[in-house]
Structure formats: structure tokens, C-alpha cells
Design a protein around this motif. Structure first.
Motif, PDB file in Angstrom:
ATOM      1  N   ALA A 209       0.850  -1.354   0.121  1.00 61.61           N
ATOM      2  CA  ALA A 209      -0.111  -0.028  -0.040  1.00 61.61           C
ATOM      3  C   ALA A 209       1.008   1.225  -0.116  1.00 61.61           C
ATOM      4  N   THR A 210       2.051   1.327   0.502  1.00 63.03           N
ATOM      5  CA  THR A 210       2.640   2.398   0.523  1.00 63.03           C
ATOM      6  C   THR A 210       3.943   2.518  -0.425  1.00 63.03           C
ATOM      7  N   GLU A 211       3.947   1.395  -1.235  1.00 61.06           N
ATOM      8  CA  GLU A 211       5.013   1.664  -2.368  1.00 61.06           C
ATOM      9  C   GLU A 211       4.605   2.852  -3.160  1.00 61.06           C
ATOM     10  N   PRO A 212       5.647   3.583  -3.845  1.00 61.29           N
ATOM     11  CA  PRO A 212       5.275   4.791  -4.428  1.00 61.29           C
ATOM     12  C   PRO A 212       4.057   4.385  -5.598  1.00 61.29           C
ATOM     13  N   ALA A 213       3.255   5.153  -5.933  1.00 60.66           N
ATOM     14  CA  ALA A 213       2.151   4.729  -6.709  1.00 60.66           C
ATOM     15  C   ALA A 213       2.705   5.204  -8.271  1.00 60.66           C
ATOM     16  N   PRO A 214       2.031   4.424  -9.215  1.00 60.64           N
ATOM     17  CA  PRO A 214       2.496   4.843 -10.531  1.00 60.64           C
ATOM     18  C   PRO A 214       2.183   6.093 -10.980  1.00 60.64           C
ATOM     19  N   SER A 215       0.979   6.578 -10.425  1.00 60.70           N
ATOM     20  CA  SER A 215       0.245   8.005 -10.809  1.00 60.70           C
ATOM     21  C   SER A 215       0.557   9.058  -9.638  1.00 60.70           C
ATOM     22  N   PRO A 216       1.174   9.987 -10.012  1.00 59.17           N
ATOM     23  CA  PRO A 216       1.407  10.882  -9.234  1.00 59.17           C
ATOM     24  C   PRO A 216       0.230  11.380  -8.431  1.00 59.17           C
ATOM     25  N   ARG A 218      -1.321  10.119  -5.678  1.00 54.19           N
ATOM     26  CA  ARG A 218      -2.120   9.191  -5.037  1.00 54.19           C
ATOM     27  C   ARG A 218      -1.233   8.355  -3.956  1.00 54.19           C
ATOM     28  N   ARG A 219      -1.861   8.232  -2.583  1.00 57.62           N
ATOM     29  CA  ARG A 219      -1.136   7.853  -1.637  1.00 57.62           C
ATOM     30  C   ARG A 219      -1.020   6.201  -1.365  1.00 57.62           C
ATOM     31  N   LEU A 220      -2.310   5.825  -2.219  1.00 61.94           N
ATOM     32  CA  LEU A 220      -2.184   4.331  -1.925  1.00 61.94           C
ATOM     33  C   LEU A 220      -2.060   3.577  -3.310  1.00 61.94           C
ATOM     34  N   ASN A 221      -1.205   2.622  -3.399  1.00 68.03           N
ATOM     35  CA  ASN A 221      -0.648   1.846  -4.455  1.00 68.03           C
ATOM     36  C   ASN A 221      -1.799   0.859  -4.790  1.00 68.03           C
ATOM     37  N   LEU A 222      -2.977   1.205  -5.407  1.00 64.95           N
ATOM     38  CA  LEU A 222      -3.929   0.153  -5.710  1.00 64.95           C
ATOM     39  C   LEU A 222      -3.262  -1.128  -6.308  1.00 64.95           C
ATOM     40  N   PRO A 223      -2.466  -0.779  -7.484  1.00 67.73           N
ATOM     41  CA  PRO A 223      -2.145  -2.125  -8.363  1.00 67.73           C
ATOM     42  C   PRO A 223      -1.264  -2.881  -7.592  1.00 67.73           C
ATOM     43  N   ALA A 224      -0.431  -2.571  -6.501  1.00 69.11           N
ATOM     44  CA  ALA A 224       0.430  -3.267  -5.613  1.00 69.11           C
ATOM     45  C   ALA A 224      -0.564  -4.145  -4.923  1.00 69.11           C
ATOM     46  N   CYS A 225      -1.518  -3.414  -4.285  1.00 71.10           N
ATOM     47  CA  CYS A 225      -2.507  -4.067  -3.498  1.00 71.10           C
ATOM     48  C   CYS A 225      -3.087  -5.219  -3.914  1.00 71.10           C
ATOM     49  N   LEU A 226      -3.434  -5.122  -5.217  1.00 68.08           N
ATOM     50  CA  LEU A 226      -4.099  -6.101  -6.065  1.00 68.08           C
ATOM     51  C   LEU A 226      -3.225  -7.322  -6.521  1.00 68.08           C
ATOM     52  N   SER A 227      -1.891  -6.971  -6.570  1.00 70.46           N
ATOM     53  CA  SER A 227      -1.027  -7.896  -6.897  1.00 70.46           C
ATOM     54  C   SER A 227      -0.786  -8.795  -5.546  1.00 70.46           C
ATOM     55  N   PHE A 228      -0.943  -8.102  -4.571  1.00 72.14           N
ATOM     56  CA  PHE A 228      -0.647  -8.742  -3.292  1.00 72.14           C
ATOM     57  C   PHE A 228      -1.718  -9.621  -2.943  1.00 72.14           C
ATOM     58  N   GLY A 229      -2.819  -9.171  -3.231  1.00 72.70           N
ATOM     59  CA  GLY A 229      -4.056 -10.090  -3.164  1.00 72.70           C
ATOM     60  C   GLY A 229      -4.177 -11.311  -3.991  1.00 72.70           C
TER      61      GLY A 229
END
Length: 790
Positions: A209-216, A218-229
């Protein structure tokens, strides 16, 4: 991008952390170079003997589904603690057993260290900071304690490498690392270790969730969270091969109904123990039995804690505080890690934590978990990363005055504590409150030893804090990048050596002879699953084991000699009605064993005989007509252990849902129709060798043919082998049987597929000058049966 401390390092500086880490691990586990074995606690009592059975089955081509030796028989593969499907099983195919067993522990510490270093680097920490993360994860007290808890180690070692693959896999172009992340996560799930599973989920979610987001913006990295899921979902699918049978076994075990609050909250982290996180060996050496060496026995339930050491170090703890609270890069991630560390401490406190008690009563799966102290491992993972962030903050820019003053305050507090610990009054009061040491003991000669040990721990902590202060003051002078890195590396190395030395008792090893020496009972008890079983009466609370030193290894040697817990597996000693420490054995057997203690001796002996228990180990002299006294081991313990043989053992009693009535007249008529004859003991054709089987001797043999079996017994040879045999092996077995049959030899084999079947076919196919005989031996549910064909 890595920190400025990593700007264009030379090739030597690139490999230096790896070399240092390797040397530190070699120093920490130097006992393996001398052929020594781990022995503390579950390693010698459970993991080592069970791994021997698992290895034997796997090498023979069989899947170890069942343990026929413990408790009258219990599931093996379905028990996650057996680690049958864990990757460490591969080591036992290529290495000698003892070497593989030591390697299965040491290599997982190497994996823990390597994963910690790689994880630090993936979080954009410098090499020095990543080295500190690796050292804390692999050399600290909580980590060292896992050397005696192989099932927990086999989960914890795979958490950092899984998190590294997750973080790196979120980078475009490195998505392929998500597959290894899922496999490593599956290994963690296979072990069913709750603290490590929780660490994987919490830390994985926080880092994703705290990995730098691809889109400037945004605080939450949704793609990374989805990958972890997706990683967790894939891990569950892979681990289903262990999860499914474990779920089937759970309702049948003591864990199925959940533990009561006393059992479930046993070995909670004592609040008095929290200072040990920064003070090394605050309660002494847990590998010693004398209260002068190990005064923690006055405090801990059962004499010892779940984690033998929880020392993380004064220097790493101070750096972790800096890493959690400074206002620099990755603030959200560091704050989340700090919250995780605090929550983990609350869980580890167990009965002393109101949140945990509430969760234990409300969350049903949590009632199947014992020993809350295990959740300190979650704290360890978070604290190690925060310590890395802390030293990275010192190197990124000159330390601020607030940081320097904070470190100086810690150093001053440590010095003041040392001054107080040097006074007898303060030391005695602290030892009495923290460790529960009686005043009478402190007033005796042993009190001076304990006061000296407390002062040593205090000076140790002061030395680490002073070392950190020296580094901070040096960095204030703005040295060059290379000099700053070298100074930080030197401090990290000294802190790592401190960790390795302070936690060394938890990694204790002993010469192999301590664990492999033959038991004096070996020739008096049953050997093999078909023999009468051994049952242990409850140990008296005042049992003392004789030893020439105060080393704890004498106690584990004693366990081996009396075949306690799983230690009888090495000699194939079957037990019955003995409970397993992991509470994953069949509940009815363990409950029956515990209820025997309440019965009068006469009824207890009858119950043991009905359960096919042929031998009873007791610490009390017993007088009953159903017991035959055996050897008394006077030289091993007080009170001495006594072996009794149960006289009237019921042979192979089994309970069935529906029984088929016996029709001996019909069986004899069917045999006569097939030109078969029935031979029993005492007949002329009866092979007298079968009488050596004692209680498992067959009732009789069906014979077809004219050759006299007894007259031919002197020319017999056995051909046996694996069920899953190769075509070449079956061919050779058949050729051997043909040659033997043609020369008039009797071929004896089992009734299994593979080599046994090939031997029978070959013997019956050999048309020699004399009659060919093939004897099949196989075990039934009630007795041993032999079929002979002529």
C-alpha cells in the motif's frame, strides 16, 4: 533510486556486506563445522526423530501419510508440524541425515538473512542499513530461539524473501517475481504458523500500500495491493495440498474444539521481560539448569519461556525509534511499521493484554492458537525494517540536534542504570521484581553472581548506546561518503557481533552422541509398529535428572533414553496413549491416556492391555498381578524410572463398524475343494521359525501342493523391495527368482506390488528339477497370514 550513501560504490564495497553477513552466520553457527547437532526442546524431542521417519518413507518411494509409532498411530502428512511437504525435505534426498538436518536449520537462517538484506535493498535502503536489517532478522534473540522450533523457523525464514519478491514484482518489467512471491508465501502457509502468516499479511499489505504509486498524487498503490491479493490467492491454492488434510485432521485433534483460556494463554510475554529486548541475558543462560546460571526458572512457567531470548539490542532499538518518528522519506510506511510493531507487542503479551483476551474469546480460530509470545516475531520483522530506516536517516544527512540529543539521552540513561545496578540494594530489588528471585537466594553466595550478571548486561547495553552516540557525533562532522559508509558499516558489524554473542545460548549445539547414544531400555521394549506398545506414566513434578554438569543437554539425553515424546522413533519403539506436544494427534487417544491416571491400578492395567500396551514406564513402584517388573534405571534420575511388562496384552484389538461371522466349517470345505490343507502350530509341516513371532504368530497356513513346507525351509531366500519399483528392478527380481527356483530354493516375499510381485511371478515361472515354492507374507487386520503355493 538508492540513497546517496550508495553513490557509485567500488566493487569491494558492493560485495563487502555479503561477505560480512556470511562471516557473521559462520561465527553464529560454528558448531556445525564440528559435526554437532541442535538439541534444544522440540528439535531433539520431536523434529529430529519425526524427520527420520519422514525421510525413511520418502527415500523408499512412499508418501508418509501415517505415523504408525506414536500414540497408537496418528496422521503424519496432515500435521503441518511434520513439514513433510516443506522444501527442506529435498535436502534429505541428497545429504546424509545428520548433515541434512543441520543444513535444514542453518540454511533457513541464511535465507532469513539474505531475504532481509534483499528486502532492505528493495525498499531503497543502503547496503549498511540492509545489512543491519539482515543481522537483526537472523542473529537477534527471537530469531536465534527458532533454532529449537524448526516448524516456526520453516515459516519465518520465507517471509522476508516473499516480501522482497512482492516489492520488486510491483516494478514494471519485473512482474515475473510475483510467481516466486506466491511460492514463498505458499511455504509460509504450509507450515500453518500463525505469527508468520500474520507477519506476511500485515507487512505485505503495508509495503504494497505504501509503495510509490505509478500515478502522481495517489497515496495508496492500488495495483500493488491487487498484486499482493493475487499472490495470497495463488499461495492458498498451492498450499491447499497441506491445508486440506490439515483442516480434516483439526476437528479430530485437541485443537479442534479450541483451547481453554489457561492453555491458550500459556507462555504469554511477561511484562517483566520487556527490558530484555534491550538488556542481553537479563535472566541468564537458558541452556543451564543451575539457578546461578539460569535464574529465569524462578519466573517462567515450566521453568522456560517459549522464546529462549528476545534480545533485539539497544542500538537497533534506538535506531528503530529514529526510523519510526523522523520526518523524512517514506513517512507513511514507517509509521505503519511502527503501528504494526506496537500491535505485535500487544498480541505477544497475551493474558496481560486486554485486546488479546477479548480477541481470544471472540475469534474462534484464535482459540486454536497457543503461546502468544510467538507474535513477538511480527514485532521483530517490523523493528528490523525500522532500524534500517533509522541508520539510513543518519547517513542520508547530518543528524539533527534532536536526534543527537535523543541518542545522548539514551546513553545517559544506560549509564545511570549501570551506576544503580552496581549497588546491591538496587540490583537485589530489580532481580526480585523482574525475575522473582527469592530474597534468601540473593542473600546466599549465588546473589553475588546474579548481581554481577545484571551489571554485565547493563554495561553491555551502555556500550551499544555509546557506540551509536559516537557514530552520530562523527556523522555530524560531515565526513565524505566513503568514510561515513565505512563508519556505519563498522558500527553495524559490532552491533551484529553483539547480537550473535548475546543470543548464542539459544543456538546451542551438542555432539551427535548425546542424541544418538543407545537407550538402556532398547532391548526390553517392543520394536516396530506390530509389537506391543510403550506407555509413559505422568512424570512427577520433582523429577531431577542426574548429570555431571548443569548443562540442559542431560535432560534431553534422558528423554532419549526413556523414549519420551517422539524420541523412540529412532529405535522404532511404538507408543500408545501418549499426548503429543503440538496437540495435533488424535484427541481420543490422548484423552484416554490422561484419564488413565485417575483409575485404580488394576483397572489401569486392564485398560492398557486392551489398548495393546505391552510396556509401562512409571516413576512409582507398582504391585499388580498383571505387571511383570523389569529394569530400574537407578543411575539416570530421582525418582528412578521403572519398566513394567503388561502380561495379558490383547493382540491387535480393532473396532469395526460391521463384523463378518467366522464360518470355520465352510472355510475348511472351500480349502478341501481347492485341494488345500490347513497347517497349524504343532503339525509336522509347521515352520518352527514362525513361533518366534510371539503374539503376532499366525493362527495357521493354507498350503496347496505336495511339497513338505517344513522339510524345505532350510533352502529358502527372501526377495523384497519397493512397491514403486522401476522396470529394471522388477526384471532383475524376476530373473533372480527364476534362477533360485530352478535350483530348488524357496522364494519368500511379501504381498505388495512391485518387487514382491515380480519375485513371486519369477519363482512360479521357474520350472526346475524340484518343486517351486513361493511364499507370500502379508499383514492382516488381526493377525499375520501366509499363503504358500507349490
Amino acid at each position: 533510486m538508492h540513497s546517496s550513501s550508495d553513490a557509485r560504490p567500488g566493487p569491494f564495497l558492493r560485495v563487502l556486506p555479503a561477505l560480512v553477513l556470511g562471516l557473521l552466520l559462520l561465527f553464529a553457527f560454528r558448531g556445525m563445522l564440528q559435526g554437532r547437532l541442535f538439541y534444544l526442546r522440540d528439535v531433539s524431542q520431536n523434529h529430529y526423530p519425526v524427520r527420520g521417519l519422514v525421510t525413511e518413507r520418502l527415500r523408499s518411494g512412499d508418501l508418509p501419510l501415517w505415523d504408525p509409532l506414536h500414540g497408537g498411530g496418528t496422521p503424519l502428512l496432515a500435521n503441518p508440524n511434520a513439514l513433510v511437504l516443506h522444501p527442506i525435505s529435498l535436502l534429505f534426498f541428497v545429504l546424509p541425515f545428520n548433515t541434512a538436518f543441520v543444513a535444514s536449520i542453518v540454511l533457513q537462517f541464511v535465507l532469513l538473512a539474505a531475504g532481509g538484506y534483499l528486502l532492505g535493498r528493495s525498499l531503497r535502503l543502503g547496503r549498511e542499513a540492509s545489512l543491519l536489517v539482515a543481522a537483526v532478522l537472523s542473529l537477534s534473540g527471537p530469531a536465534a530461539s527458532l533454532a529449537s522450533l524448526q516448524n516456526v523457523l520453516s515459516a519465518a525464514a520465507w517471509v522476508p524473501i516473499a516480501l522482497w519478491a512482492l516489492v520488486r514484482g510491483t516494478v514494471p518489467g519485473r512482474r515475473f517475481l510475483l510467481a516466486p512471491a506466491a511460492l514463498c508465501a505458499a511455504v509460509v502457509l504450509i507450515t500453518a504458523e500463525p505469527a508468520c502468516v500474520l507477519a506476511l499479511i500485515l507487512l505485505g499489505s503495508a509495503l504494497a500500500a505504501t509503495e510509490p504509486a505509478p500515478s502522481p498524487g495517489r497515496r495508496l498503490n492500488l495495483p500493488a495491493c491487487l498484486s499482493f491479493g493475487l499472490i495470497l490467492a495463488a499461495a492458498v491454492l498451492v498450499a491447499a495440498v497441506e491445508i486440506v488434510p490439515a483442516r480434516a485432521l483439526l476437528p479430530l485433534s485437541a485443537r479442534g474444539a479450541g483451547f481453554d483460556i489457561v492453555e491458550g494463554l500459556k507462555w504469554s510475554l511477561l511484562p517483566q521481560r520487556l527490558p530484555e529486548i534491550a538488556l542481553p541475558r537479563l535472566f541468564g543462560d537458558p541452556t543451564r539448569m543451575s539457578p546461578v546460571s539460569w535464574w529465569g526458572g524462578f519466573l517462567f512457567e515450566g521453568g522456560y519461556p517459549f522464546l529462549l531470548s528476545i534480545y533485539v539490542g539497544t542500538l537497533p532499538c534506538a535506531l528503530a525509534c529514529i526510523g519510526a518518528w523522523h520526518r523524512g522519506p517514506a513517512l507513511a510506511r514507517r509509521r505503519v511499521l511502527g503501528v504494526i510493531a506496537v500491535l505485535a507487542l500487544l498480541l505477544a503479551l497475551g493474558r496481560y493484554s486486554a485486546p488479546y483476551r477479548i480477541l481470544f474469546g471472540a475469534v474462534e480460530p484464535l482459540r486454536q492458537v497457543r503461546y502468544p509470545e510467538r507474535f513477538l516475531l511480527v514485532f521483530l520483522f517490523a523493528a528490523a525494517l525500522l532500524a534500517g530506516y533509522g541508520i539510513e536517516r543518519l547517513l542520508a544527512s547530518p543528524p539533527s540536534r534532536r536526534v543527537v540529543f535523543g541518542i545522548a539521552a539514551v546513553c545517559a540513561a544506560a549509564f545511570a542504570f549501570c551506576a544503580c545496578a552496581a549497588t546491591a540494594r538496587f540490583a537485589d530489588g530489580l532481580l526480585s521484581r523482574l525475575a522473582g528471585v527469592p530474597g534468601s537466594f540473593l542473600a546466599a553466595d549465588g546473589g553475588a553472581t546474579l548481581r554481577g550478571a545484571l551489571l554485565r548486561s547493563s554495561l553491555w547495553a551502555f556500550g551499544e548506546s555509546a557506540l551509536l552516540l559516537v557514530l552520530a557525533l562523527y556523522l555530524v562532522r560531515r565526513p565524505s561518503g566513503t568514510r561515513a559508509r565505512v563508519a556505519a558499516l563498522a558500527v553495524v558489524v559490532m552491533a551484529s557481533v553483539s547480537l550473535a554473542v548475546a543470543s548464542s545460548p539459544a543456538r546451542s549445539m551438542a555432539a551427535a552422541g548425546w542424541l544418538t547414544a543407545p537407550s538402556p531400555l532398547r532391548g526390553f521394549v517392543g520394536r516396530g509398529a506390530a509389537d506391543p506398545r510403550l506407555h509413559h506414566a505422568r512424570r512427577p513434578p520433582d523429577l531431577s535428572v542426574r548429570g555431571s554438569t548443569d548443562e540442559l543437554v542431560w535432560g534431553y539425553r534422558y528423554d532419549r533414553f526413556v523414549y519420551a515424546l517422539m524420541t523412540g522413533h529412532a529405535d522404532s519403539v511404538p507408543t500408545a496413549l501418549d499426548a503429543a506436544t503440538d496437540r495435533m494427534d488424535l484427541k481420543e487417544n490422548a484423552d484416554l491416556g490422561r484419564s488413565l491416571e485417575t483409575l485404580p491400578l488394576e483397572r489401569r492395567v486392564r485398560a492398557l492391555a486392551a489398548c495393546r500396551v505391552g510396556y509401562l514406564l512409571s516413576y512409582d513402584p507398582l504391585d499388580d498381578p498383571g505387571l511383570l517388573p523389569g529394569p530400574v534405571l537407578d543411575d539416570l534420575s530421582r525418582p528412578p524410572v521403572r519398566l513394567y511388562r503388561v502380561r495379558a496384552v490383547v493382540p491387535r484389538l480393532r473396532f469395526v463398524a460391521r463384523a463378518r461371522p467366522l464360518r470355520p466349517d465352510a472355510d475348511l470345505a472351500a480349502g478341501a475343494k481347492a485341494s488345500a490343507r490347513y497347517v497349524i502350530s504343532g503339525d509336522e509341516e509347521w515352520p518352527e521359525q514362525l513361533d518366534d513371532l510371539d503374539e503376532t504368530v499366525p493362527l495357521g497356513l493354507w498350503l496347496v501342493g505336495e511339497t513338505d513346507l517344513r522339510a524345505s525351509r532350510s533352502r529358502s531366500v527372501a526377495i523384497v523391495g519397493a512397491r514403486s519399483a522401476t522396470g529394471y528392478g522388477m526384471h532383475i527380481a524376476g530373473e533372480l527368482a527364476v534362477g533360485l527356483a530352478e535350483r530348488g530354493w524357496i522364494v519368500v516375499s511379501g504381498a505388495a506390488r512391485g518387487i514382491d510381485g515380480a519375485a513371486h511371478r519369477g519363482a512360479l515361472a521357474g520350472h526346475g528339477a524340484t518343486s517351486t515354492i513361493a511364499i507370500k507374507l502379508y499383514r492382516g487386520t488381526s493377525d499375520t497370514t501366509l499363503n504358500a503355493r507349490f
